[in-house]
Scaffold this active site. Structure first.
Site, short mmCIF file in Angstrom:
data_model
loop_
_atom_site.label_atom_id
_atom_site.label_comp_id
_atom_site.label_asym_id
_atom_site.label_seq_id
_atom_site.Cartn_x
_atom_site.Cartn_y
_atom_site.Cartn_z
N ASN A 8 73.52 98.09 69.17
CA ASN A 8 72.12 97.73 68.99
C ASN A 8 71.57 98.56 67.83
O ASN A 8 71.27 99.73 68.00
CB ASN A 8 71.37 98.03 70.30
CG ASN A 8 69.88 97.76 70.21
OD1 ASN A 8 69.40 97.22 69.21
ND2 ASN A 8 69.15 98.14 71.25
N TRP A 9 71.47 97.92 66.67
CA TRP A 9 71.06 98.67 65.47
C TRP A 9 69.56 98.97 65.47
O TRP A 9 69.07 99.71 64.63
CB TRP A 9 71.43 97.88 64.20
CG TRP A 9 72.92 97.75 63.97
CD1 TRP A 9 73.93 98.15 64.82
CD2 TRP A 9 73.57 97.18 62.82
NE1 TRP A 9 75.15 97.86 64.26
CE2 TRP A 9 74.97 97.27 63.04
CE3 TRP A 9 73.12 96.62 61.63
CZ2 TRP A 9 75.90 96.80 62.10
CZ3 TRP A 9 74.05 96.15 60.70
CH2 TRP A 9 75.42 96.24 60.94
N LYS A 10 68.83 98.32 66.37
CA LYS A 10 67.36 98.50 66.45
C LYS A 10 66.72 98.26 65.08
O LYS A 10 67.24 97.46 64.30
CB LYS A 10 67.04 99.87 67.05
CG LYS A 10 67.75 100.09 68.38
CD LYS A 10 67.24 101.27 69.16
CE LYS A 10 68.04 101.38 70.47
NZ LYS A 10 67.58 102.47 71.32
N HIS A 95 64.88 94.68 76.46
CA HIS A 95 65.17 96.10 76.21
C HIS A 95 63.91 96.91 76.53
O HIS A 95 62.79 96.44 76.30
CB HIS A 95 65.57 96.29 74.74
CG HIS A 95 66.10 97.66 74.46
ND1 HIS A 95 65.28 98.75 74.32
CD2 HIS A 95 67.37 98.11 74.32
CE1 HIS A 95 66.03 99.82 74.10
NE2 HIS A 95 67.30 99.46 74.10
N GLU A 97 62.51 99.19 75.07
CA GLU A 97 61.61 99.40 73.92
C GLU A 97 60.72 98.17 73.70
O GLU A 97 59.57 98.30 73.28
CB GLU A 97 62.44 99.74 72.66
CG GLU A 97 62.97 101.17 72.75
CD GLU A 97 64.26 101.42 72.01
OE1 GLU A 97 64.67 100.60 71.17
OE2 GLU A 97 64.88 102.47 72.28
N GLU A 165 70.26 100.42 81.45
CA GLU A 165 69.87 101.44 80.49
C GLU A 165 68.74 102.29 81.07
O GLU A 165 67.57 101.91 80.98
CB GLU A 165 69.38 100.77 79.20
CG GLU A 165 70.44 99.98 78.47
CD GLU A 165 70.21 100.00 76.97
OE1 GLU A 165 71.14 100.31 76.24
OE2 GLU A 165 69.07 99.74 76.54
N GLY A 171 68.41 107.27 73.48
CA GLY A 171 68.07 108.03 72.27
C GLY A 171 67.75 109.48 72.53
O GLY A 171 67.24 110.17 71.64
N SER A 210 72.58 106.84 75.19
CA SER A 210 73.28 107.98 74.60
C SER A 210 74.80 107.92 74.78
O SER A 210 75.44 108.95 74.98
CB SER A 210 72.70 109.30 75.13
OG SER A 210 71.34 109.41 74.77
N GLY A 231 73.24 102.41 70.98
CA GLY A 231 72.19 102.44 69.96
C GLY A 231 72.60 103.32 68.80
O GLY A 231 73.35 102.91 67.92
N GLY A 232 72.12 104.55 68.80
CA GLY A 232 72.33 105.48 67.68
C GLY A 232 73.77 105.55 67.17
O GLY A 232 74.01 105.48 65.96
#
Ligand code: PGA
Length: 248
Positions: A8-10, A95, A97, A165, A171, A210, A231-232
């Protein structure tokens, strides 16, 4: 069941960054994929470019959201049909976010999942509790409520992915313990029997929050963990590949 490792590059990267990351992944895929299905979900604006670069590889491309409608007067939105048109096979929905930034609730996530399915996409429906909810002992109840509210009834098992999640792990560098993950994933698996019925054991349940090369093997080795939503660490080809290579 082949595990799914989804990146997930966000809202990260300009077009040159997306190009470089996709080309790096493509180069790595030339020697064959690890023992999993690999998916990247770039920001909408980069999907066409990334899908073009990854064409001919086994790496799949997905979106990070879609509208409930196929087209129409919805300024700033993107439909499942548009994602499909660019070669997407998956779409992340609900998600935390998006739930926080855009006030998305379970009913909206469910409507989006129905639209995604109608467009030929596999929705990755996200659920997860906040730190306060976990501290109050409400984690399983919150997840059950989100799952029942967000997953359309009667979806074909192969056309649905769930991502657990925990909001506090996204994150933050904090990861849920393997025991917590096992407990939640077992509960999700149980609830899916009522939601999906026949074949519910074929719904893939991903863990996200994470995930990194150092903890991937342990997390991916747990019961009912059928992949990861990353993600990251998905923004670095080397790390993303190392996570994928950690699949049992
Ligand atoms: P993270 O994000 O890996 O950076 O914690 C996961 C996600 O939000 O999907």
């Amino acid at each position: 069941m082949k595990p799914l490792i989804a990146g997930n590059w966000k809202m990260n990267g300009l077009s040159d960054d997306a190009k470089a990351l996709a080309e790096d992944l493509k180069a790595r895929s030339a020697a064959g994929l690890p023992a999993c299905e690999l998916l990247v979900c770039p920001p909408f604006l980069h999907i066409a470019q990334v899908a073009g670069i990854l064409q001919g590889t086994e790496i799949r491309v997905g979106g990070q959201d879609c509208h409930t409608a196929g087209s129409g007067a919805h300024t700033g939105d993107v439909s499942g049909d548009m994602l499909r048109d660019l070669g997407c096979g998956y779409v992340i929905l609900g998600h935390s976010e998006r739930r926080a930034d855009h006030g998305e609730n379970d009913a909206l996530v469910r409507a989006k999942a129905e639209a995604a399915q109608a467009a030929g996409l596999v929705p990755i429906v996200c659920v997860g509790e906040t730190a306060d909810q976990r501290a109050a002992g409400e984690a399983l109840a919150v997840i059950a409520r989100q799952l029942k509210g967000s997953v359309p009834v009667g979806m074909a098992a192969e056309r649905l992915v769930i991502a657990y999640e925990p909001v506090w792990a996204i994150g933050t560098g904090q990861t849920a313990t393997p025991d917590d993950v096992v407990e939640v994933h077992r509960e999700i698996r149980k609830l899916l029997v009522g939601l999906v019925g026949e074949g519910s054991d074929r719904v893939r349940i991903l863990y996200g929050g994470s995930v990194k090369p150092a903890n991937a093997a342990e997390l991916l080795g747990q019961a009912n963990v059928d992949g990861a939503l990353v993600g990251g660490a998905s923004l670095k080809a080397e790390d993303f590949w190392a996570i994928a290579a950690s699949c049992p």
